[in-house]
Design a protein around this motif. Sequence first.
Motif, PDB file in Angstrom:
ATOM      1  N   PRO A 120     -23.279 -36.611  33.966  1.00 16.94           N
ATOM      2  CA  PRO A 120     -22.575 -35.357  33.650  1.00 16.94           C
ATOM      3  C   PRO A 120     -21.152 -35.586  33.139  1.00 16.94           C
ATOM      4  N   TYR A 121     -20.458 -36.594  33.689  1.00 22.54           N
ATOM      5  CA  TYR A 121     -19.099 -36.892  33.215  1.00 22.54           C
ATOM      6  C   TYR A 121     -19.133 -37.388  31.771  1.00 22.54           C
ATOM      7  N   GLN A 122     -20.092 -38.257  31.467  1.00 24.41           N
ATOM      8  CA  GLN A 122     -20.205 -38.789  30.112  1.00 24.41           C
ATOM      9  C   GLN A 122     -20.573 -37.699  29.107  1.00 24.41           C
ATOM     10  N   LEU A 123     -21.347 -36.704  29.562  1.00 20.44           N
ATOM     11  CA  LEU A 123     -21.808 -35.652  28.657  1.00 20.44           C
ATOM     12  C   LEU A 123     -20.810 -34.513  28.502  1.00 20.44           C
ATOM     13  N   PHE A 124     -20.146 -34.128  29.608  1.00 21.06           N
ATOM     14  CA  PHE A 124     -19.311 -32.925  29.592  1.00 21.06           C
ATOM     15  C   PHE A 124     -17.852 -33.164  29.964  1.00 21.06           C
ATOM     16  N   GLY A 125     -17.526 -34.360  30.391  1.00 17.81           N
ATOM     17  CA  GLY A 125     -16.156 -34.611  30.792  1.00 17.81           C
ATOM     18  C   GLY A 125     -15.926 -34.330  32.268  1.00 17.81           C
ATOM     19  N   GLU A 126     -14.686 -34.028  32.609  1.00 12.64           N
ATOM     20  CA  GLU A 126     -14.301 -33.925  34.017  1.00 12.64           C
ATOM     21  C   GLU A 126     -14.923 -32.726  34.725  1.00 12.64           C
ATOM     22  N   HIS A 127     -15.083 -31.606  34.016  1.00 11.61           N
ATOM     23  CA  HIS A 127     -15.578 -30.388  34.663  1.00 11.61           C
ATOM     24  C   HIS A 127     -16.767 -29.807  33.905  1.00 11.61           C
ATOM     25  N   CYS A 128     -17.656 -29.149  34.644  1.00 13.61           N
ATOM     26  CA  CYS A 128     -18.760 -28.422  34.027  1.00 13.61           C
ATOM     27  C   CYS A 128     -19.276 -27.385  35.017  1.00 13.61           C
ATOM     28  N   LEU A 129     -20.132 -26.504  34.531  1.00 17.27           N
ATOM     29  CA  LEU A 129     -20.787 -25.527  35.395  1.00 17.27           C
ATOM     30  C   LEU A 129     -22.040 -26.169  35.971  1.00 17.27           C
ATOM     31  N   PHE A 130     -22.168 -26.138  37.296  1.00 18.08           N
ATOM     32  CA  PHE A 130     -23.329 -26.714  37.970  1.00 18.08           C
ATOM     33  C   PHE A 130     -24.151 -25.594  38.588  1.00 18.08           C
ATOM     34  N   ILE A 131     -25.450 -25.598  38.301  1.00 14.47           N
ATOM     35  CA  ILE A 131     -26.371 -24.603  38.849  1.00 14.47           C
ATOM     36  C   ILE A 131     -27.524 -25.335  39.512  1.00 14.47           C
ATOM     37  N   GLU A 132     -27.790 -24.998  40.758  1.00 10.39           N
ATOM     38  CA  GLU A 132     -28.894 -25.607  41.504  1.00 10.39           C
ATOM     39  C   GLU A 132     -29.893 -24.510  41.845  1.00 10.39           C
ATOM     40  N   ARG A 133     -31.156 -24.726  41.461  1.00  9.38           N
ATOM     41  CA  ARG A 133     -32.180 -23.706  41.700  1.00  9.38           C
ATOM     42  C   ARG A 133     -33.462 -24.345  42.226  1.00  9.38           C
ATOM     43  N   LEU A 134     -34.205 -23.535  42.970  1.00  8.52           N
ATOM     44  CA  LEU A 134     -35.487 -23.957  43.524  1.00  8.52           C
ATOM     45  C   LEU A 134     -36.563 -23.005  43.033  1.00  8.52           C
ATOM     46  N   TYR A 135     -37.634 -23.570  42.493  1.00  8.54           N
ATOM     47  CA  TYR A 135     -38.776 -22.764  42.063  1.00  8.54           C
ATOM     48  C   TYR A 135     -39.867 -22.868  43.125  1.00  8.54           C
ATOM     49  N   HIS A 136     -40.388 -21.707  43.524  1.00  5.61           N
ATOM     50  CA  HIS A 136     -41.489 -21.651  44.484  1.00  5.61           C
ATOM     51  C   HIS A 136     -42.782 -21.361  43.730  1.00  5.61           C
ATOM     52  N   LEU A 137     -43.821 -22.106  44.040  1.00  2.01           N
ATOM     53  CA  LEU A 137     -45.157 -21.855  43.508  1.00  2.01           C
ATOM     54  C   LEU A 137     -45.962 -21.188  44.615  1.00  2.01           C
ATOM     55  N   ASN A 138     -46.278 -19.905  44.417  1.00  2.78           N
ATOM     56  CA  ASN A 138     -47.000 -19.142  45.445  1.00  2.78           C
ATOM     57  C   ASN A 138     -46.307 -19.263  46.804  1.00  2.78           C
ATOM     58  N   ASP A 139     -44.986 -19.090  46.788  1.00  2.00           N
ATOM     59  CA  ASP A 139     -44.140 -19.064  47.993  1.00  2.00           C
ATOM     60  C   ASP A 139     -43.923 -20.428  48.637  1.00  2.00           C
ATOM     61  N   THR A 140     -44.317 -21.521  47.972  1.00  2.00           N
ATOM     62  CA  THR A 140     -44.091 -22.865  48.498  1.00  2.00           C
ATOM     63  C   THR A 140     -43.148 -23.617  47.569  1.00  2.00           C
ATOM     64  N   PRO A 141     -42.100 -24.277  48.091  1.00  2.00           N
ATOM     65  CA  PRO A 141     -41.165 -25.014  47.229  1.00  2.00           C
ATOM     66  C   PRO A 141     -41.899 -26.014  46.337  1.00  2.00           C
ATOM     67  N   TYR A 142     -41.586 -25.979  45.041  1.00  2.76           N
ATOM     68  CA  TYR A 142     -42.352 -26.767  44.074  1.00  2.76           C
ATOM     69  C   TYR A 142     -41.467 -27.596  43.140  1.00  2.76           C
ATOM     70  N   ILE A 143     -40.419 -26.985  42.580  1.00  2.84           N
ATOM     71  CA  ILE A 143     -39.542 -27.688  41.638  1.00  2.84           C
ATOM     72  C   ILE A 143     -38.092 -27.486  42.054  1.00  2.84           C
ATOM     73  N   HIS A 144     -37.330 -28.565  42.051  1.00  4.19           N
ATOM     74  CA  HIS A 144     -35.892 -28.488  42.294  1.00  4.19           C
ATOM     75  C   HIS A 144     -35.172 -28.839  40.997  1.00  4.19           C
ATOM     76  N   TYR A 145     -34.290 -27.934  40.554  1.00  9.02           N
ATOM     77  CA  TYR A 145     -33.542 -28.145  39.317  1.00  9.02           C
ATOM     78  C   TYR A 145     -32.046 -28.247  39.597  1.00  9.02           C
ATOM     79  N   SER A 146     -31.418 -29.194  38.918  1.00 10.46           N
ATOM     80  CA  SER A 146     -29.959 -29.273  38.853  1.00 10.46           C
ATOM     81  C   SER A 146     -29.574 -29.139  37.388  1.00 10.46           C
ATOM     82  N   HIS A 147     -28.838 -28.082  37.058  1.00 11.92           N
ATOM     83  CA  HIS A 147     -28.409 -27.836  35.683  1.00 11.92           C
ATOM     84  C   HIS A 147     -26.911 -28.100  35.564  1.00 11.92           C
ATOM     85  N   TYR A 148     -26.530 -28.802  34.513  1.00  9.71           N
ATOM     86  CA  TYR A 148     -25.122 -29.022  34.188  1.00  9.71           C
ATOM     87  C   TYR A 148     -24.883 -28.407  32.811  1.00  9.71           C
ATOM     88  N   LEU A 149     -23.900 -27.512  32.727  1.00 10.69           N
ATOM     89  CA  LEU A 149     -23.664 -26.803  31.475  1.00 10.69           C
ATOM     90  C   LEU A 149     -22.220 -26.937  31.028  1.00 10.69           C
TER      91      LEU A 149
END
Length: 240
Positions: A120-149
Amino acid sequence: MGLANLSRNKRPLYLQIMNILKDRILHGVYPLGMNIPSEPQLEQEFDVSKITIRNAIKELAQEGYLEKSSGKGTKVIRNASTSKLSKWKRFTEVLVEEGHQIHKQLLRAEIVTNDVGTEPYQLFGEHCLFIERLYHLNDTPYIHYSHYLSMQMSNIEQSDLNDQSLYELLEENGIALEKYRDEFAAATAPSYVEEILHVKEGTPLLKRLRYSYDERGDLIEFSKGYYNTVMHNYVVNYDS
């Protein structure tokens, strides 16, 4: 279904509600061929006027997602979006077509300081927006995402991230993504991700890195996703 968060100080309420309803359609909350909640139910959920709900439904009908019949309610007639980038279907659309429901949970959204030497530092520098989300498949945790924008997205409201597609939010903020690069590998996740996904320590997961670029070729988003493919394989369908 919980009360959705709306912003009273930005784009029109009916457009916010339209995007929330569309996201529910695309993620199987409102299945194909079934009616969405009645207008009075939606008025109560969103705490808005009848005309606001009707305008949101009208927009979705014009886009081909809904069909309104007098005395019969409003039915979902399409549950797939169109992509100008390629002819493949989004993975979540494949899951919805198979009859699954996808629910998104926002875990964290904030401006972060990137450690020197990290990607993330190499791509965006010192600061960026970080978003962490969890996707549930039929109410069960399935995918964990970390987004850097890029910091140009730092004005996104957290309430928007609960109910809308991240890429639609980018578009609403004037950023059209034109190219993706995905990299896949088998990998173990950090311990905190294993805990969130309810998998045993050292469990091999599918790891996806995504690089999203705008029309000028500037990197807008870098994301890291961990998929528990024991629950469901990652599938890509191509339409001719």
